[in-house]
Scaffold this active site. Structure first.
Site, PDB file in Angstrom:
ATOM      1  N   PHE A  95       0.889  -0.864  -0.116  1.00  0.00           N
ATOM      2  CA  PHE A  95       0.195  -0.136  -0.162  1.00  0.00           C
ATOM      3  C   PHE A  95       1.277   1.593   0.247  1.00  0.00           C
ATOM      4  O   PHE A  95       2.551   1.025  -0.108  1.00  0.00           O
ATOM      5  CB  PHE A  95      -0.918  -0.080   1.240  1.00  0.00           C
ATOM      6  CG  PHE A  95      -1.976  -1.265   1.490  1.00  0.00           C
ATOM      7  CD1 PHE A  95      -3.156  -0.570   0.583  1.00  0.00           C
ATOM      8  CD2 PHE A  95      -1.411  -1.967   1.532  1.00  0.00           C
ATOM      9  CE1 PHE A  95      -4.004  -1.600   0.807  1.00  0.00           C
ATOM     10  CE2 PHE A  95      -3.541  -3.136   2.004  1.00  0.00           C
ATOM     11  CZ  PHE A  95      -4.374  -2.700   0.597  1.00  0.00           C
ATOM     12  N   LYS A  96       0.518   2.383  -0.713  1.00  0.00           N
ATOM     13  CA  LYS A  96       0.665   3.564  -0.238  1.00  0.00           C
ATOM     14  C   LYS A  96       1.310   4.155   0.928  1.00  0.00           C
ATOM     15  O   LYS A  96      -0.108   4.332   1.679  1.00  0.00           O
ATOM     16  CB  LYS A  96       0.463   4.438  -1.572  1.00  0.00           C
ATOM     17  CG  LYS A  96       0.985   4.241  -3.144  1.00  0.00           C
ATOM     18  CD  LYS A  96       2.169   3.920  -3.859  1.00  0.00           C
ATOM     19  CE  LYS A  96       1.744   3.446  -5.722  1.00  0.00           C
ATOM     20  NZ  LYS A  96       3.149   3.283  -5.474  1.00  0.00           N
ATOM     21  N   GLN A 106      -5.234  -3.075   5.235  1.00  0.00           N
ATOM     22  CA  GLN A 106      -4.013  -3.476   4.885  1.00  0.00           C
ATOM     23  C   GLN A 106      -3.413  -4.615   5.412  1.00  0.00           C
ATOM     24  O   GLN A 106      -2.477  -5.358   4.604  1.00  0.00           O
ATOM     25  CB  GLN A 106      -3.528  -1.870   5.151  1.00  0.00           C
ATOM     26  CG  GLN A 106      -3.802  -0.502   4.929  1.00  0.00           C
ATOM     27  CD  GLN A 106      -2.696   0.408   4.874  1.00  0.00           C
ATOM     28  OE1 GLN A 106      -1.518   0.327   4.963  1.00  0.00           O
ATOM     29  NE2 GLN A 106      -3.215   1.852   4.518  1.00  0.00           N
ATOM     30  N   ALA A 193       2.077  -3.083   8.196  1.00  0.00           N
ATOM     31  CA  ALA A 193       1.521  -4.235   6.983  1.00  0.00           C
ATOM     32  C   ALA A 193       2.416  -5.006   6.558  1.00  0.00           C
ATOM     33  O   ALA A 193       2.343  -5.459   5.854  1.00  0.00           O
ATOM     34  CB  ALA A 193      -0.638  -3.245   6.592  1.00  0.00           C
ATOM     35  N   TYR A 194       2.814  -3.981   5.505  1.00  0.00           N
ATOM     36  CA  TYR A 194       3.822  -4.624   4.713  1.00  0.00           C
ATOM     37  C   TYR A 194       5.463  -5.389   4.882  1.00  0.00           C
ATOM     38  O   TYR A 194       5.663  -6.619   5.104  1.00  0.00           O
ATOM     39  CB  TYR A 194       4.660  -3.421   3.698  1.00  0.00           C
ATOM     40  CG  TYR A 194       5.662  -4.145   2.874  1.00  0.00           C
ATOM     41  CD1 TYR A 194       4.749  -4.451   1.479  1.00  0.00           C
ATOM     42  CD2 TYR A 194       6.698  -3.981   3.427  1.00  0.00           C
ATOM     43  CE1 TYR A 194       5.827  -5.284   0.415  1.00  0.00           C
ATOM     44  CE2 TYR A 194       7.462  -3.241   1.876  1.00  0.00           C
ATOM     45  CZ  TYR A 194       7.821  -4.936   1.234  1.00  0.00           C
ATOM     46  OH  TYR A 194       8.602  -5.307   0.231  1.00  0.00           O
ATOM     47  N   VAL A 230      14.226   0.444  -4.596  1.00  0.00           N
ATOM     48  CA  VAL A 230      14.287   0.743  -5.935  1.00  0.00           C
ATOM     49  C   VAL A 230      13.170   1.208  -6.899  1.00  0.00           C
ATOM     50  O   VAL A 230      12.469   1.298  -6.102  1.00  0.00           O
ATOM     51  CB  VAL A 230      14.864  -0.775  -6.378  1.00  0.00           C
ATOM     52  CG1 VAL A 230      14.417  -0.981  -8.064  1.00  0.00           C
ATOM     53  CG2 VAL A 230      15.348  -2.198  -5.564  1.00  0.00           C
TER      54      VAL A 230
END
Length: 277
Positions: A95-96, A106, A193-194, A230
């Site tokens: 998610f951004k 999320q 979350a990520y 990246v």
């Protein structure tokens, strides 16, 4: 009819790091490199672009969130090649930072795709791994940052050298469940979350290597890796590395020579084993 060629699979490869991994493998290997992605059209476009560069990758549609598509990929690979020599699990979502989606959503979506989706791909394709196969699971330094922010109790559970896959799945599910009531931090989890989904990917890789150490197929090596920050759609093009630089460590791990004992079941960044957690 089975092909005698070596067989390489790269997931989430129609753009970004996955695309650069396919590009590098095509340059360095004799064999078929199979590019996969959710959109068949985007996969076709990526293959066409690589063909302009003198390369000949193949493609097959595969969506991490769709077990039927994973099964179709397995059946195709089994029929065409009989096995897998390299698997790079690059597919994933983030998610951004500006996303207005609730944290509960999320957490659920990130873990469903990045952890459970990747695990489903592995469970489906690992029976096809040949002796001396190499697996690169693309994780993230976010997993390192998130495990550091977990409570000592939760951290110890994730870092237990004897943790089983069922125990790992239960921990990730506990995080998802806790996020629904905004009690994840109270229960000892990080508030990313990520990051937590990638904690799952990293620990999953450690467990997979431990399990494969007793597999009759010799010399199968699994590692988790961080490609770095990246310049991709996922980072909103804020990353400082090119996609080619981001692909370097996943490709390095895919090319580890026969009999490799290190890195093996590790978390690797910039071709260097990291002391994870």
């Amino acid at each position: 009819m089975l092909s005698a060629l070596w067989s390489y699979q790269v997931t989430g490869a129609n753009k970004g790091i996955g695309y650069a991994v396919v590009q590098a493998l095509c340059k360095q290997f004799d064999g078929d490199v199979l590019l996969t992605g959710r959109s068949e059209e985007r996969c076709k476009a990526a293959v066409a672009e690589l063909q302009k560069q003198g390369m000949s990758p193949k493609y097959h549609q595969m969506d991490l969130d769709d077990q039927t598509s994973i099964n179709k990929l397995r059946d195709f690979v089994k029929e065409q090649y009989g096995g897998i020599d390299v698997l790079v699990n690059n597919a994933g979502i983030a998610f951004k930072a500006a996303s207005t989606a609730p944290f509960s959503e999320q957490a659920t979506v990130s873990c469903a795709t990045n952890f459970y989706g990747t695990l489903n791909v592995c469970n489906t394709l690992f029976p096809l791994l040949r002796p001396h196969a190499r697996v690169s699971n693309v994780s993230s330094m976010a997993s390192q940052m998130s495990i550091a922010k977990c409570s000592d109790e939760i951290k110890a559970k994730f870092k237990d050298p004897k943790i089983t896959m069922d125990q790992l799945k239960a921990l990730i599910q506990q995080f998802i469940d806790a996020s629904q009531t905004d009690s994840h931090q109270k229960q000892g989890f990080a508030s990313s979350a990520y990051g937590m989904s990638k904690v799952g990917v990293t620990v999953m890789s450690f467990i997979q290597q431990r399990e494969l150490n007793s597999d009759p197929r010799e010399d199968i090596v699994v590692n988790a890796c961080c490609p770095g920050y990246v310049d991709t759609d996922m980072s909103s093009h804020k990353g400082t590395k090119t996609i080619e630089q981001g692909a370097d460590t996943p490709v390095y791990l895919a090319m580890l020579p026969p009999g490799t004992t290190s890195p093996k079941g590790n978390f690797v960044s910039d071709r260097t084993i990291q002391n994870w957690g």
